[in-house]
Design a protein around this motif. Structure first.
Motif, mmCIF file in Angstrom:
data_model
loop_
_atom_site.group_PDB
_atom_site.id
_atom_site.type_symbol
_atom_site.label_atom_id
_atom_site.label_comp_id
_atom_site.label_asym_id
_atom_site.label_seq_id
_atom_site.Cartn_x
_atom_site.Cartn_y
_atom_site.Cartn_z
ATOM 1 N N VAL A 98 45.283 45.693 32.954
ATOM 2 C CA VAL A 98 44.053 44.932 32.721
ATOM 3 C C VAL A 98 43.008 45.322 33.762
ATOM 4 N N ASP A 99 43.457 45.506 35.022
ATOM 5 C CA ASP A 99 42.545 45.935 36.086
ATOM 6 C C ASP A 99 43.355 46.266 37.329
ATOM 7 N N ASN A 119 35.476 44.033 34.622
ATOM 8 C CA ASN A 119 36.664 43.257 34.230
ATOM 9 C C ASN A 119 36.709 41.882 34.862
ATOM 10 N N ILE A 122 37.391 38.894 32.592
ATOM 11 C CA ILE A 122 38.724 39.014 31.964
ATOM 12 C C ILE A 122 39.811 38.664 32.975
ATOM 13 N N TYR A 243 38.852 52.324 36.837
ATOM 14 C CA TYR A 243 39.211 51.605 35.614
ATOM 15 C C TYR A 243 38.322 52.066 34.466
ATOM 16 N N THR A 248 43.691 52.117 31.941
ATOM 17 C CA THR A 248 43.242 51.376 30.750
ATOM 18 C C THR A 248 44.384 50.486 30.268
ATOM 19 N N THR A 249 44.078 49.612 29.324
ATOM 20 C CA THR A 249 45.132 48.748 28.762
ATOM 21 C C THR A 249 46.149 49.549 27.950
#
Length: 371
Positions: A98-99, A119, A122, A243, A248-249
């Protein structure tokens, strides 16, 4: 909701310095003040001053703050000593990143999580949700801080001239409260340039006073204001992930070669544990693509998304690319199939608009400062 970009406390000052501004993650930020190459070289040889107020600060406090963060993040927060900081990540249940974050332990039961600008919301939402079962409070402190960084070999001397804080005793990835140029600050020995340097968290109303004081203090040492453009080439040379590019996710920390940040040995469950254990086993048995450095033999500059090729086959993808002022050649970070990832592998190139340009595979980072 307004779509106007957010402005940092230093916005008017950047404009008075003639900065070229750009929208970055919803913030109006300085891209460069003059020549990005000159700004880059100043940080490598002297010092640079950055406004990083777009970063997202999240404070977690309370008796179970540590437990809440241990559950929310992949690192072992229990082993961060007071006044120390740690690089870590927050992942999805499926292990996707996510980060990447820095966590500062400010006190016995107080932590500050610093997230990337794009991010921040989020990460704030995720930590708030994950901390719900714990005796801990999660606070959005993005408006409580401006963040100014001074980076480069001259930065300790410049900062020493405007603070009586013990900088010599401040280790890398540590932070201490102090006064800088008459302004209360959290002084952290962290950065994103590959150089020694400091990041100073201050109240927004003190940001301009601090910036001007550092500018004056650094005048004889060759300090210059620096924008996001040279920050990117500096972190690229230092092999530091960004990022949205290297992280990345769609990738786990093990895919990114950063599995060391995942601490399975810590107490209790954490979000993503099961998926990450599977990813760790898979990476050990059958390494996926590896993150490598590529140095151009020619002059053409690769960009994110370009294909890495060998023997006419696509064997990887560029995540970041730019001219390297320090090396004097274009460089790239790329995910490459394990069979072509060893430093010195012959026959590897990058497809730059239909032409296969020769590149040398090297281990990251491209640049490491002398201690």
């Amino acid at each position: 909701m307004s779509n106007a970009p957010r402005l940092t406390a230093l916005d008017a000052l950047h404009r008075s310095l003639g900065a070229t501004m750009t929208d970055f993650a919803g913030w109006d930020m300085p891209l460069r003040y003059g020549s990005e190459r000159d700004e880059h070289n100043a940080v490598r040889t002297r010092a640079g001053l950055f406004d990083l107020s777009h970063m997202g600060e999240i404070t977690v406090t309370g008796p179970e703050a540590m437990k809440a963060l241990n559950y929310a993040l992949v690192g072992n927060i229990a082993t961060i000593g007071p006044g120390r900081a740690r690089y870590t990540m927050i992942c999805q249940e499926d292990g996707g990143i996510v980060d990447d974050l820095i966590v500062y332990r400010l006190g016995e039961t107080e932590y500050m999580v610093v997230a990337n600008a794009g991010n921040a919301q989020i990460v704030l939402d995720a930590i708030t949700e994950r901390a719900a079962g714990f005796d801990a409070e999660v606070r959005d402190d993005r408006d409580a801080y401006a963040l100014i960084a001074v980076q480069g070999p001259e930065s300790p001397g410049i900062l020493k001239s405007v603070t009586d804080a013990d900088l010599d005793g401040l280790k890398y990835y540590a932070g201490l409260p102090g006064t800088v140029a008459g302004v209360p600050a959290l002084i952290a020995r962290t950065g994103y340039t590959g150089e020694d340097g400091f990041e100073l968290f201050v109240a927004p109303e003190h940001a301009e006073q601090l910036w001007r004081a550092l500018t004056d203090a650094g005048q004889d040492a060759g300090l210059v204001p620096c924008g996001l453009s040279c920050r990117d080439t500096l972190r690229l040379e230092a092999g530091m992930p960004l990022y949205g590019h290297e992280l990345t996710t769609a990738l786990t920390p093990f895919d990114a070669g950063l599995g060391r940040v995942v601490k399975f040995e810590k107490d209790g469950d954490f979000v993503g544990r099961t998926a990450l254990q599977a990813a760790a086993e898979k990476a050990a048995a059958n390494p996926p693509r590896k993150l490598v450095g590529l140095i151009a033999e020619g002059r053409r500059v690769p960009r994110a998304g370009f294909s890495v090729v060998a023997d006419g086959e696509v064997v990887g993808e560029v995540t970041s690319g730019a001219p390297s002022p320090t090396l004097g050649k274009p460089i790239a970070i790329a995910y490459v199939d394990a069979a072509h990832a060893a430093p010195g592998t012959a026959g590897v190139g990058i497809d730059i608009r239909g032409t296969h340009e020769a590149y040398e595979v090297v281990a990251l980072p491209f640049y490491k400062r002398e201690k």
